[in-house]
Write a protein that holds these residues in place. Structure first.
Motif, short mmCIF file in Angstrom:
data_model
loop_
_atom_site.label_atom_id
_atom_site.label_comp_id
_atom_site.label_asym_id
_atom_site.label_seq_id
_atom_site.Cartn_x
_atom_site.Cartn_y
_atom_site.Cartn_z
N UNK A 74 0.83 -1.20 0.00
CA UNK A 74 0.00 0.00 0.00
C UNK A 74 0.86 1.25 0.00
N UNK A 75 1.63 1.39 -1.06
CA UNK A 75 2.43 2.61 -1.23
C UNK A 75 3.82 2.49 -0.63
N UNK A 76 4.72 3.30 -1.18
CA UNK A 76 6.11 3.32 -0.71
C UNK A 76 6.49 4.65 -0.10
N UNK A 77 5.47 5.42 0.36
CA UNK A 77 5.74 6.71 0.97
C UNK A 77 6.18 6.58 2.42
N UNK A 78 6.31 7.71 3.07
CA UNK A 78 6.78 7.73 4.46
C UNK A 78 5.69 7.23 5.41
#
Length: 579
Positions: free
Chosen positions: A277-281
């Motif tokens: 579910x995403x590679x953001x912070x």
């Protein structure tokens, strides 16, 4: 036109666009018609036909006019005289179509540019139609592609030969991608290329997303095999992409824990889903909750991690007040009120949190959690009872349908058999009354013991059978022990003669012994009762032996009566000591 070059150009264009050759030919025909209508300059209502022979490389373009008596619009109509002008024999009559052929070589450069522009538009429409036909069956599915282009506004994903643009709102939080990265997208909608209200379709035809609940649901199905095979079912889902999600699950198997199957040992399964579910912070959080048909228990689960102490529910108004501890309101609301938002979305209720102190001030009373659980248990039992009754009714209906079907089949078979029988003369109807058995005039006290007590009668019969078998065996053994009787032909007179001879021989032998002189031989013969020797002959029967014994007894009685002399004086003579 060179047919070979034309065919090669069509094949190359078809391979480049991923379309069929027939689609390319159709697009070219439509482009030529539209360009020629524009070239005529009389309006878009002109009727134009275009036929392309791919094998010959020949294009036939013509304007069609209607043959009429009097021409009112020379752009669309032509008179009968003008249509038959120059013909030896009139060919056209009123109502026919008249084709005015246009040589392609005479088309101007402006017309050629219009054909090119129209062809490009037609090819785009053909591509949109092809995409719809291909992807209309993939709505609601997860597909994997390669990032072809990425910027701050969107990401272009290449799937097979199709490029799909995914906007920033359709991505998860602050995730980012680079060209060449693999990416999973969820096909949310595929629009048709057909014009809407006479206007061509606009905007992206294939809508792909990563921020919807459908994307998260497909990840659960990929990573949790209990959800894939239907053992655990996702009943409801709410999501704020990149922040938090709530997933309500229920188990179809009593031996399988729904939430435990989704979380996995040590959280291994849920961590695999969160990693995608995403590679953001900021990582998206997922709450796995148990689904309940009872609204109170479902609301208690939906507001977690907030701890509900009690709640009041108005089902008709879809409103709920939830009692919580003092100071736990921020936890109940969540970051950016995400927990409250998701709880409202997943339950469909408008929810308000009330702290304990405020509830006491306002004098509010709430239904406890234990009461909601007891109510839910009663509802469960009632649902099970209704389900059982429904199954019973369905079973009865099924049996009744089978019975009717059997009767109908039997009736049909009987009718078929009657049709096959040869026609016979009608016979008079004979009514046979069933025989009525006479009534038994027997009183209960006259019933046999076997009728009153069958078990005792059976035991008595068995005992008698055993005694009969034992008696039969004993009689057989006695019969085998008796001597075998043999029939003989010797008569009674012969037997008497033999006895007389035996007596005479015995008397003769007895006379040789020492006797007193006063005793005559005749007296000795009468005194000494010597048994006759049994001649060697067959054995008599019992009747014959008994008759002989009786006759002998009578003979001896007669002899004793004739010689009644006392022989006691001679006893010493026969004493063994003297011998």
């Amino acid at each position: 036109m060179d047919a070979t070059k034309f065919v090669d150009a069509v094949a190359e264009l078809a391979d480049t666009k991923g379309l069929s050759r027939s689609a390319i030919i159709f697009a070219l025909e439509e482009a030529l018609k539209k360009a020629y209508i524009k070239f005529l300059g009389g309006g878009d209502d002109a009727i134009v036909t275009c036929t392309i022979d791919e094998n010959k490389g020949k294009i036939e373009l013509a304007q069609i006019k209607k043959v009429v008596e009097e021409v009112e619009d020379d752009y669309l109509e032509i008179s009968v005289e003008d249509a038959n002008e120059g013909l030896k024999k009139p060919k056209y009559k009123v109502g026919d179509d008249y084709a005015i052929v246009a040589p392609v070589e005479e088309l101007s450069k402006v017309t050629a540019l219009a054909v090119k522009s129209n062809l490009r538009q037609r090819l785009q429409d053909a591509e949109r139609t092809m995409l719809y036909d291909v992807y209309k069956d993939h709505i609601g599915e997860m597909m994997t592609g390669i990032v072809e282009k990425a910027d701050e506004r969107s990401v272009t994903v290449k799937i097979d030969r199709t490029s799909i643009e995914v906007g920033r709102k359709e991505l998860i939080g602050d995730e980012y991608f680079r060209v060449g990265d693999p990416i999973k997208v969820y096909i949310q909608e595929v629009k048709s290329a057909a014009p809407v209200d006479g206007k061509p379709a606009r905007g992206p035809q294939i809508q792909a997303t990563r921020s919807s609940e459908g994307f998260l649901k497909r990840l659960f199905e990929e990573e949790i095999h209990e959800i894939y095979d239907g053992t655990v079912v996702i009943k409801a889902m709410a999501r704020v992409a990149g922040v938090r999600s709530k997933v309500a699950v229920v188990s179809m198997n009593e031996d399988v824990d729904a939430t435990g199957a989704c979380v996995g040992q040590g959280g291994s399964r849920i961590q695999k889903i969160v990693a995608q579910l995403g590679n953001g912070k900021n990582k998206e959080k997922i709450d796995i909750i148990n689904y309940h048909e009872n609204p109170g228990l479902f609301l208690i689960e939906a507001v977690r991690p907030a701890q509900a102490l009690g709640l009041n529910v108005e089902e008709d108004e879809k409103y709920a007040e939830i009692l919580i501890e003092d100071g736990t309101t921020p936890l109940a609301l969540g970051k950016f009120k995400s927990n409250l938002t998701l709880a409202k979305k997943i339950t469909g209720y408008n929810i308000d949190f009330v702290e304990r102190s405020k509830a006491q001030e306002l004098g509010l009373r709430f239904t406890s959690i234990e009461e909601w659980k007891a109510r839910a248990e009663e509802e469960r039992k009632e649902a099970e009872r209704q389900s059982y009754l429904k199954k019973q009714q369905e079973e009865m209906a099924r049996r009744e349908a089978e019975r009717i079907a059997r009767e109908e089949a039997a009736a049909a078979l009987k009718a078929a058999e009657e049709e096959k029988k040869p026609e016979q003369e009608e016979m008079p109807e004979i009514i046979v009354k069933p025989a009525v058995a006479p009534k038994a005039d027997v009183r209960p006290e006259e019933f046999p013991a076997s009728a009153m007590n069958p078990a005792a009668a059976a035991l008595e019969a068995d005992r008698r059978a055993k005694e009969a078998r034992a008696a039969e065996a004993a009689a057989k053994a006695a019969e085998e022990a008796q001597p075998t009787s043999v029939a003989t032909t010797t008569t009674l007179e012969d037997l008497e003669k033999e006895l007389e001879k035996a007596k005479e021989k015995k008397t003769t032998s007895a006379a040789k012994t020492k006797r007193p002189r006063k005793i005559t031989e005749e007296e000795v013969s009468h005194e000494t009762t010597v048994k006759p020797a049994v001649p060697t002959m067959p054995v008599y029967t019992e009747e014959e032996l008994s008759q002989i014994e009786s006759e002998e007894a009578e003979a001896f009685e007669d002899a004793n009566e004739e010689f009644e002399e006392d022989y006691s004086d001679y006893d010493d003579y026969y004493d063994d000591d003297r011998n």
